[in-house]
Design a protein around this motif. Structure first.
Motif, mmCIF file in Angstrom:
data_model
loop_
_atom_site.group_PDB
_atom_site.id
_atom_site.type_symbol
_atom_site.label_atom_id
_atom_site.label_comp_id
_atom_site.label_asym_id
_atom_site.label_seq_id
_atom_site.Cartn_x
_atom_site.Cartn_y
_atom_site.Cartn_z
ATOM 1 N N PHE A 53 33.177 46.164 39.310
ATOM 2 C CA PHE A 53 31.865 46.573 39.753
ATOM 3 C C PHE A 53 31.048 45.727 40.524
ATOM 4 C CE2 PHE A 53 33.378 48.900 35.785
ATOM 5 C CZ PHE A 53 33.664 50.197 36.236
ATOM 6 N N SER A 54 31.162 44.432 40.351
ATOM 7 C CA SER A 54 30.168 43.587 41.057
ATOM 8 C C SER A 54 30.828 42.391 40.861
ATOM 9 C CB SER A 54 28.847 43.552 40.434
ATOM 10 O OG SER A 54 28.860 43.057 39.146
ATOM 11 N N VAL A 55 30.380 41.368 41.419
ATOM 12 C CA VAL A 55 30.400 39.903 41.118
ATOM 13 C C VAL A 55 30.590 39.470 39.662
ATOM 14 C CG1 VAL A 55 29.993 37.446 41.506
ATOM 15 C CG2 VAL A 55 29.739 39.088 43.355
ATOM 16 N N LEU A 56 29.497 40.018 38.938
ATOM 17 C CA LEU A 56 29.514 39.897 37.505
ATOM 18 C C LEU A 56 30.460 40.527 36.885
ATOM 19 C CD1 LEU A 56 28.054 38.044 35.392
ATOM 20 C CD2 LEU A 56 26.112 39.900 35.329
ATOM 21 N N ILE A 57 30.219 41.843 36.886
ATOM 22 C CA ILE A 57 30.982 42.694 35.978
ATOM 23 C C ILE A 57 32.357 43.211 36.764
ATOM 24 C CG2 ILE A 57 30.796 45.114 34.769
ATOM 25 C CD1 ILE A 57 28.820 43.190 33.959
ATOM 26 N N GLN A 58 33.537 42.591 36.357
ATOM 27 C CA GLN A 58 34.680 42.722 36.848
ATOM 28 C C GLN A 58 35.991 42.236 36.090
ATOM 29 O OE1 GLN A 58 36.158 39.688 39.640
ATOM 30 N NE2 GLN A 58 34.150 38.685 39.915
ATOM 31 N N CYS A 59 37.201 42.941 36.226
ATOM 32 C CA CYS A 59 38.306 42.370 35.529
ATOM 33 C C CYS A 59 39.216 41.447 36.356
ATOM 34 C CB CYS A 59 38.842 43.702 35.271
ATOM 35 S SG CYS A 59 38.078 44.848 34.013
ATOM 36 N N GLY A 60 39.000 41.586 37.722
ATOM 37 C CA GLY A 60 40.052 41.048 38.572
ATOM 38 C C GLY A 60 40.067 39.478 38.192
ATOM 39 N N LYS A 61 38.923 38.955 38.270
ATOM 40 C CA LYS A 61 38.940 37.518 38.151
ATOM 41 C C LYS A 61 39.250 37.061 36.850
ATOM 42 C CE LYS A 61 35.697 33.606 38.883
ATOM 43 N NZ LYS A 61 34.164 33.098 39.086
ATOM 44 N N ASN A 62 39.303 37.749 35.867
ATOM 45 C CA ASN A 62 39.663 37.334 34.505
ATOM 46 C C ASN A 62 41.189 37.477 34.613
ATOM 47 O OD1 ASN A 62 36.864 38.552 34.199
ATOM 48 N ND2 ASN A 62 37.118 37.638 32.160
ATOM 49 N N LEU A 63 41.694 38.621 35.002
ATOM 50 C CA LEU A 63 43.260 38.966 35.002
ATOM 51 C C LEU A 63 43.833 37.823 35.731
ATOM 52 C CD1 LEU A 63 43.028 42.777 35.255
ATOM 53 C CD2 LEU A 63 43.869 41.436 33.314
ATOM 54 N N ASP A 64 43.420 37.398 37.017
ATOM 55 C CA ASP A 64 44.022 36.377 37.857
ATOM 56 C C ASP A 64 43.798 34.838 37.205
ATOM 57 O OD1 ASP A 64 44.895 38.246 39.457
ATOM 58 O OD2 ASP A 64 43.107 38.369 40.899
ATOM 59 N N SER A 65 42.924 34.689 36.362
ATOM 60 C CA SER A 65 42.626 33.320 35.925
ATOM 61 C C SER A 65 43.819 32.815 34.974
ATOM 62 C CB SER A 65 41.362 33.363 35.301
ATOM 63 O OG SER A 65 41.577 33.756 34.119
ATOM 64 N N TRP A 66 43.945 31.445 34.848
ATOM 65 C CA TRP A 66 44.966 31.119 33.901
ATOM 66 C C TRP A 66 44.546 31.434 32.345
ATOM 67 C CZ3 TRP A 66 43.568 28.084 29.688
ATOM 68 C CH2 TRP A 66 42.132 27.473 29.831
ATOM 69 N N GLN A 67 43.136 31.412 32.247
ATOM 70 C CA GLN A 67 42.793 32.060 31.004
ATOM 71 C C GLN A 67 43.421 33.672 30.462
ATOM 72 O OE1 GLN A 67 40.764 30.775 33.209
ATOM 73 N NE2 GLN A 67 39.270 29.407 32.241
ATOM 74 N N GLY A 68 43.489 34.264 31.593
ATOM 75 C CA GLY A 68 43.902 35.771 31.458
ATOM 76 C C GLY A 68 45.579 35.783 31.201
ATOM 77 N N SER A 130 32.237 33.020 34.483
ATOM 78 C CA SER A 130 30.916 33.622 35.114
ATOM 79 C C SER A 130 31.305 35.076 35.305
ATOM 80 C CB SER A 130 30.419 32.901 36.173
ATOM 81 O OG SER A 130 30.272 31.503 35.988
ATOM 82 N N THR A 131 31.818 35.862 34.382
ATOM 83 C CA THR A 131 32.004 37.159 34.510
ATOM 84 C C THR A 131 32.115 38.018 33.114
ATOM 85 O OG1 THR A 131 34.488 37.139 34.481
ATOM 86 C CG2 THR A 131 33.452 37.005 36.621
ATOM 87 N N LEU A 132 31.844 39.173 33.389
ATOM 88 C CA LEU A 132 31.953 40.003 32.171
ATOM 89 C C LEU A 132 33.043 41.093 32.444
ATOM 90 C CD1 LEU A 132 28.149 40.289 31.140
ATOM 91 C CD2 LEU A 132 29.614 38.761 30.154
#
Length: 202
Positions: A53-68, A130-132
């Motif tokens: 939804f925004s730079v802050l509220i998103q799933c993509g960055k989390n899913l693409d990270s090694w933490q994901g 830095s995302t939710l």
């Protein structure tokens, strides 16, 4: 299979049973949604997730990270498998089953592992990525109260050997469980606000 036997009606703890079912269903829903988003991103490189939804509220960055993908595969797959356990336990409790002590120990240990994983993911999301992530937050919202509910249950029922005073304290805390959950959510919200200034992006 865990040892079960028919329990008297007053020993079934229907509120806990119903909550486990609700938490399991919501957790499965969140895990399935995140898995679907991950498959979408893999099938469509360069696209964005529907929960971005925004730079802050998103799933993509989390899913693409090694933490994901901490264990070498997407974290939501863990949820798809593990959230079935609370559903099965909750349904069995409503049916009058009583589980062996060792089973409750293993179940509580599993819930503790889930809680530890969620706490780590919360810290990574707020302080590193830095995302939710919306679906991640849905998972947090059911994992935290489930952790408290299961541990208060095993303590007040004497499933975990503790002093009588601890059992009484656990029993006294049960009515305060919603407040405990709200305070936990408030701490997460405060950390997110201090670190990410969430209110300024709304």
């Amino acid at each position: 299979m865990p040892s079960v036997s028919t329990a008297p009606a007053e020993s079934r703890h229907p509120v806990l049973a119903v909550w486990l079912i609700i938490a399991g269903v919501v957790g499965e829903w969140a895990a399935f949604s995140l898995t679907s988003e991950r498959l979408h991103l893999l099938a469509n490189p360069g696209s964005t997730a529907s929960c971005d939804f925004s730079v802050l509220i998103q799933c993509g960055k989390n899913l693409d990270s090694w933490q994901g993908s901490l264990f070498g595969f997407p974290n939501p797959l863990i949820g798809l498998i593990c959230w079935t356990a609370p559903i099965v336990v909750g349904v069995a409790m409503l049916a009058g089953a009583r589980f062996a002590r060792w089973f409750w120990w293993l179940f509580a240990l599993g819930i503790t592992g889930a809680m530890a994983f969620v706490v780590w993911l919360i810290s990574q999301s707020i302080f590193v990525l830095s995302t939710l992530c919306p679906w991640c937050m849905v998972t947090w919202s059911v994992t935290i109260p489930t952790f408290y509910a299961v541990w208060l249950h095993v303590l007040r029922e004497g499933i975990v050997p503790v002093a009588p005073g601890v059992r009484r304290a656990a029993n006294a805390l049960v009515p305060w469980l919603p407040l405990l959950v709200i305070l936990s959510f408030a701490v997460i919200a405060l950390l997110a606000q201090l670190r990410l200034n969430v209110l300024a992006t709304l």
